[in-house]
Design an enzyme around this catalytic site. Structure first.
Site, PDB file in Angstrom:
ATOM      1  N   LEU A  73      23.009 -49.172  46.621  1.00  0.00           N
ATOM      2  CA  LEU A  73      22.567 -47.770  46.690  1.00  0.00           C
ATOM      3  C   LEU A  73      23.114 -46.982  45.501  1.00  0.00           C
ATOM      4  O   LEU A  73      24.323 -46.881  45.319  1.00  0.00           O
ATOM      5  CB  LEU A  73      23.032 -47.128  47.996  1.00  0.00           C
ATOM      6  CG  LEU A  73      22.646 -47.861  49.285  1.00  0.00           C
ATOM      7  CD1 LEU A  73      22.990 -47.002  50.495  1.00  0.00           C
ATOM      8  CD2 LEU A  73      21.175 -48.244  49.299  1.00  0.00           C
TER       9      LEU A  73
ATOM     10  N   ARG B  92      29.945 -34.181  42.956  1.00  0.00           N
ATOM     11  CA  ARG B  92      31.366 -33.894  42.724  1.00  0.00           C
ATOM     12  C   ARG B  92      31.863 -34.319  41.337  1.00  0.00           C
ATOM     13  O   ARG B  92      32.952 -33.963  40.923  1.00  0.00           O
ATOM     14  CB  ARG B  92      32.210 -34.560  43.826  1.00  0.00           C
ATOM     15  CG  ARG B  92      32.040 -33.894  45.178  1.00  0.00           C
ATOM     16  CD  ARG B  92      32.510 -34.781  46.325  1.00  0.00           C
ATOM     17  NE  ARG B  92      31.492 -35.770  46.719  1.00  0.00           N
ATOM     18  CZ  ARG B  92      31.643 -36.655  47.714  1.00  0.00           C
ATOM     19  NH1 ARG B  92      32.760 -36.697  48.396  1.00  0.00           N
ATOM     20  NH2 ARG B  92      30.670 -37.493  48.013  1.00  0.00           N
TER      21      ARG B  92
ATOM     22  N   GLN C 233      14.063 -44.058  45.635  1.00  0.00           N
ATOM     23  CA  GLN C 233      14.172 -43.275  46.881  1.00  0.00           C
ATOM     24  C   GLN C 233      13.706 -41.864  46.522  1.00  0.00           C
ATOM     25  O   GLN C 233      14.316 -41.195  45.699  1.00  0.00           O
ATOM     26  CB  GLN C 233      15.636 -43.245  47.357  1.00  0.00           C
ATOM     27  CG  GLN C 233      15.824 -42.481  48.658  1.00  0.00           C
ATOM     28  CD  GLN C 233      17.301 -42.188  48.955  1.00  0.00           C
ATOM     29  OE1 GLN C 233      18.154 -42.294  48.080  1.00  0.00           O
ATOM     30  NE2 GLN C 233      17.590 -41.799  50.181  1.00  0.00           N
TER      31      GLN C 233
ATOM     32  N   TYR D 106      33.260 -47.572   2.672  1.00  0.00           N
ATOM     33  CA  TYR D 106      31.970 -46.905   2.907  1.00  0.00           C
ATOM     34  C   TYR D 106      31.649 -45.988   1.739  1.00  0.00           C
ATOM     35  O   TYR D 106      32.445 -45.113   1.383  1.00  0.00           O
ATOM     36  CB  TYR D 106      32.082 -46.102   4.214  1.00  0.00           C
ATOM     37  CG  TYR D 106      30.783 -45.446   4.646  1.00  0.00           C
ATOM     38  CD1 TYR D 106      29.620 -46.184   4.778  1.00  0.00           C
ATOM     39  CD2 TYR D 106      30.748 -44.084   4.936  1.00  0.00           C
ATOM     40  CE1 TYR D 106      28.439 -45.586   5.189  1.00  0.00           C
ATOM     41  CE2 TYR D 106      29.579 -43.476   5.360  1.00  0.00           C
ATOM     42  CZ  TYR D 106      28.419 -44.230   5.478  1.00  0.00           C
ATOM     43  OH  TYR D 106      27.255 -43.630   5.886  1.00  0.00           O
TER      44      TYR D 106
ATOM     45  N   SER E  62      52.275 -50.573  -2.176  1.00  0.00           N
ATOM     46  CA  SER E  62      52.116 -49.423  -1.287  1.00  0.00           C
ATOM     47  C   SER E  62      51.100 -48.443  -1.844  1.00  0.00           C
ATOM     48  O   SER E  62      51.057 -48.197  -3.049  1.00  0.00           O
ATOM     49  CB  SER E  62      53.448 -48.687  -1.145  1.00  0.00           C
ATOM     50  OG  SER E  62      54.355 -49.524  -0.484  1.00  0.00           O
TER      51      SER E  62
HETATM   52  C1  UD1 Z   1      30.201 -43.223  51.987  1.00  0.00           C
HETATM   53  C2  UD1 Z   1      30.239 -43.645  53.470  1.00  0.00           C
HETATM   54  C3  UD1 Z   1      31.685 -43.617  53.967  1.00  0.00           C
HETATM   55  C4  UD1 Z   1      32.546 -44.495  53.111  1.00  0.00           C
HETATM   56  C5  UD1 Z   1      32.424 -44.139  51.625  1.00  0.00           C
HETATM   57  C6  UD1 Z   1      33.104 -45.210  50.790  1.00  0.00           C
HETATM   58  C7  UD1 Z   1      28.103 -42.983  54.474  1.00  0.00           C
HETATM   59  C8  UD1 Z   1      27.426 -41.983  55.341  1.00  0.00           C
HETATM   60  N1  UD1 Z   1      29.401 -42.772  54.244  1.00  0.00           N
HETATM   61  O1  UD1 Z   1      30.615 -41.870  51.922  1.00  0.00           O
HETATM   62  O2  UD1 Z   1      31.743 -44.058  55.318  1.00  0.00           O
HETATM   63  O3  UD1 Z   1      33.903 -44.405  53.521  1.00  0.00           O
HETATM   64  O4  UD1 Z   1      31.053 -44.079  51.224  1.00  0.00           O
HETATM   65  O5  UD1 Z   1      33.180 -44.876  49.443  1.00  0.00           O
HETATM   66  O6  UD1 Z   1      27.479 -43.917  54.042  1.00  0.00           O
HETATM   67  N2  UD1 Z   1      23.093 -42.741  48.185  1.00  0.00           N
HETATM   68  C9  UD1 Z   1      21.753 -42.975  47.965  1.00  0.00           C
HETATM   69  N3  UD1 Z   1      20.848 -42.139  48.529  1.00  0.00           N
HETATM   70  C10 UD1 Z   1      21.205 -41.098  49.321  1.00  0.00           C
HETATM   71  C11 UD1 Z   1      22.573 -40.870  49.529  1.00  0.00           C
HETATM   72  C12 UD1 Z   1      23.505 -41.705  48.952  1.00  0.00           C
HETATM   73  O7  UD1 Z   1      21.378 -43.921  47.264  1.00  0.00           O
HETATM   74  O8  UD1 Z   1      20.296 -40.407  49.807  1.00  0.00           O
HETATM   75  C13 UD1 Z   1      24.089 -43.641  47.550  1.00  0.00           C
HETATM   76  C14 UD1 Z   1      24.959 -42.910  46.550  1.00  0.00           C
HETATM   77  O9  UD1 Z   1      24.382 -42.944  45.263  1.00  0.00           O
HETATM   78  C15 UD1 Z   1      26.261 -43.689  46.625  1.00  0.00           C
HETATM   79  C16 UD1 Z   1      26.266 -44.261  48.038  1.00  0.00           C
HETATM   80  O10 UD1 Z   1      24.962 -44.140  48.529  1.00  0.00           O
HETATM   81  O11 UD1 Z   1      26.276 -44.776  45.710  1.00  0.00           O
HETATM   82  C17 UD1 Z   1      27.239 -43.536  48.956  1.00  0.00           C
HETATM   83  O12 UD1 Z   1      26.932 -42.157  48.990  1.00  0.00           O
HETATM   84  P1  UD1 Z   1      28.065 -41.054  48.871  1.00  0.00           P
HETATM   85  O13 UD1 Z   1      27.405 -39.732  48.962  1.00  0.00           O
HETATM   86  O14 UD1 Z   1      28.918 -41.306  47.702  1.00  0.00           O
HETATM   87  O15 UD1 Z   1      28.861 -41.317  50.253  1.00  0.00           O
HETATM   88  P2  UD1 Z   1      30.371 -40.961  50.601  1.00  0.00           P
HETATM   89  O16 UD1 Z   1      30.434 -39.548  51.051  1.00  0.00           O
HETATM   90  O17 UD1 Z   1      31.263 -41.398  49.523  1.00  0.00           O
HETATM   91 CA    CA Z   2      30.972 -42.289  47.485  1.00  0.00          CA
END
Ligand code: UD1
Ligand code: CA
Length: 419
Positions: free
Chosen positions: A12, A19, A76, A357, A375
């Site tokens: 994903l 952030r 997505q 260069y 030197s």
């Molecule tokens: C997520 C987990 C959390 C875990 C943490 C570990 C969930 C709900 N929570 O939280 O339990 O402890 O990671 O680091 O999964 N992404 C998509 N599409 C979306 C949303 C997110 O592809 O619509 C991808 C983001 O790009 C990312 C990953 O999913 O790579 C995780 O999303 P992020 O928002 O970073 O979740 P966390 O709040 O870190």
């Molecule tokens: Ca994350």
């Protein structure tokens, strides 16, 4: 490593990474010179998961480019949460009946051995889901893994939804899972939108599966670092420190002495021989090769394309780029050596500069075996200094100068004296 059969992988990487406060998608931020998405793909690669799918969204084309054909790309449409992201990949593995690995693109520090343990446990226990967990001293921000009185995993609860009592739980969800594919996609249909975040959470699948009476397993890593998810620049820097120290440990295991790992940067693609000493505040960039018994630094920078033979000494404030340096040669203070071929047992005096260069081209400097460069010599390339030749302090060797073997050159512009 033996390939894992009948297992797909979904990574994903659609989120923006708000952030990070960056115009770059989060997974394109680099750790040890490589983007996070590349780290995760590199972890997956030896397992031979088929297909491997990267779910993109925010600046998806850029993320796809970094994934470099290592994977199928699925878009997505809207970032509705991690559950929705996995669902968007379903069509790409329809009629698939095996296991599905799901990993987040922002967890770059998982080791291959650990992912292997997750898979082994999953297959051995016949679970519907096996997840990777970590026990963190400070679990704040992460989803927590809740267990029942039999120590069985029952759910993952995100920080914002935790009850006061469960805040103390320090077992976290890392973001790497192995699912039974069929069970996963069935359960995803039942995920409801989270009221706090207005997102569909993949983590809700755990309790859905559990409530169906299916088995949830967990493999817990003993290594806290592996549990790190990168959401901010501070976490990016912390991950960089971890990844960097892992690289340095490898070199040390091969017999390289690194006096101060906290101020030493070595690209993972470098090769360094045993008993070479790397002194503090030193940066050694891509694919540099260093022989045995060399001494580098303090405050040295070796750039791409540099090769040091055995017994070379490169000292403080010396930069070497795209150059070969022969055995036993010393370049000890305040020098720039670029696009050069230096023979063995050469002494390069303090402050020697190759002016490589000319505004258009990078030109070559050749210094042959046993030469003594005084030197402050400036070598305006292309130039050649013969075997055992000597340059006087402060000499300027103008373009196309060829200093014969065993002769002396002095002054500005350099004049060749008799042998
Ligand atoms: C997520 C987990 C959390 C875990 C943490 C570990 C969930 C709900 N929570 O939280 O339990 O402890 O990671 O680091 O999964 N992404 C998509 N599409 C979306 C949303 C997110 O592809 O619509 C991808 C983001 O790009 C990312 C990953 O999913 O790579 C995780 O999303 P992020 O928002 O970073 O979740 P966390 O709040 O870190
Ligand atoms: Ca994350």
């Amino acid at each position: 490593m033996a390939k894992v059969k009948n297992t797909a992988c979904i990574i994903l990487a659609a989120g923006k990474g708000t952030r990070m406060r960056s115009s770059l998608p989060k997974v394109l931020h680099k750790i040890c010179g490589k983007t996070m998405i590349e780290h995760v793909l590199k972890l997956a690669e030896p397992f031979g998961f088929k297909p491997t799918i990267v779910v993109t969204g925010y600046k998806g084309k850029d993320v796809a480019k970094a994934a470099k054909g290592a994977a199928k790309i699925i878009n997505q449409k809207k970032q509705l949460g991690s559950a929705d992201a996995v669902m968007s990949a379903e069509a790409a593995i329809s009629k698939f009946s095996g296991d599905v690995i799901v990993m987040y693109g922002d967890i770059p520090l998982i080791r291959r051995e650990t992912l292997k343990q997750v898979l082994l446990r999953h297959k051995a226990k016949g679970a519907a889901c096996t997840l990777l967990t970590a026990k963190l001293r400070d679990p704040s921000g992460y989803g927590r893994v809740l267990r029942d009185e039999n120590n069985e995993v029952v759910s993952i609860i995100e920080e914002t939804d935790l009850s006061f009592n469960d805040r103390a739980v320090n077992e976290t969800n890392v973001g790497a899972y192995c699912f039974d594919g069929k069970a996963l996609f069935e359960a995803l249909k039942e995920v409801k939108i989270n009221k706090n975040k207005k997102e569909y959470y993949l983590t809700d699948v755990i309790s859905i599966l559990k409530n169906k009476g299916l088995k949830i397993e967990a493999f817990s890593t003993k290594n806290e670092d592996e549990g790190m998810g990168i959401n901010s620049r501070g976490e990016l820097a912390a991950a960089e420190r971890v990844a960097r120290s892992r690289v340095l440990e490898k070199f040390m295991d091969h017999g390289v002495t690194i006096e101060d790992p906290s101020t030493t940067y070595i690209d993972p693609g470098c090769v360094i021989g045993a008993d070479t000493l790397i002194r503090p505040f030193t940066m050694i960039e891509e694919n540099v090769k260093i022989g045995q018994n060399c001494a580098v630094g303090p405050f040295a920078r070796l750039r791409a394309g540099t090769r040091l033979s055995d017994g070379v000494e490169v000292g403080n404030f010396v930069e070497v780029a795209r150059s070969y340096v022969g055995g036993g040669t010393k370049i000890k203070h305040h020098s720039y050596i670029g696009d050069s071929v230096i023979g063995k047992d050469v002494n390069v005096g303090a402050g020697t500069i190759t002016a490589n260069y000319d505004g258009k081209n990078k030109n070559k400097t050749i210094i042959k075996d046993g030469a003594f460069i005084g030197s402050g010599t400036i070598l305006v390339a292309p130039v050649t200094v013969g075997k055992k030749a000597v340059t006087g302090a402060g000499a300027v060797l103008t373009r196309k100068t060829k200093v014969p073997d065993s002769s002396v050159i002095v002054g500005i512009p350099g004049r060749i004296l008799k042998k």
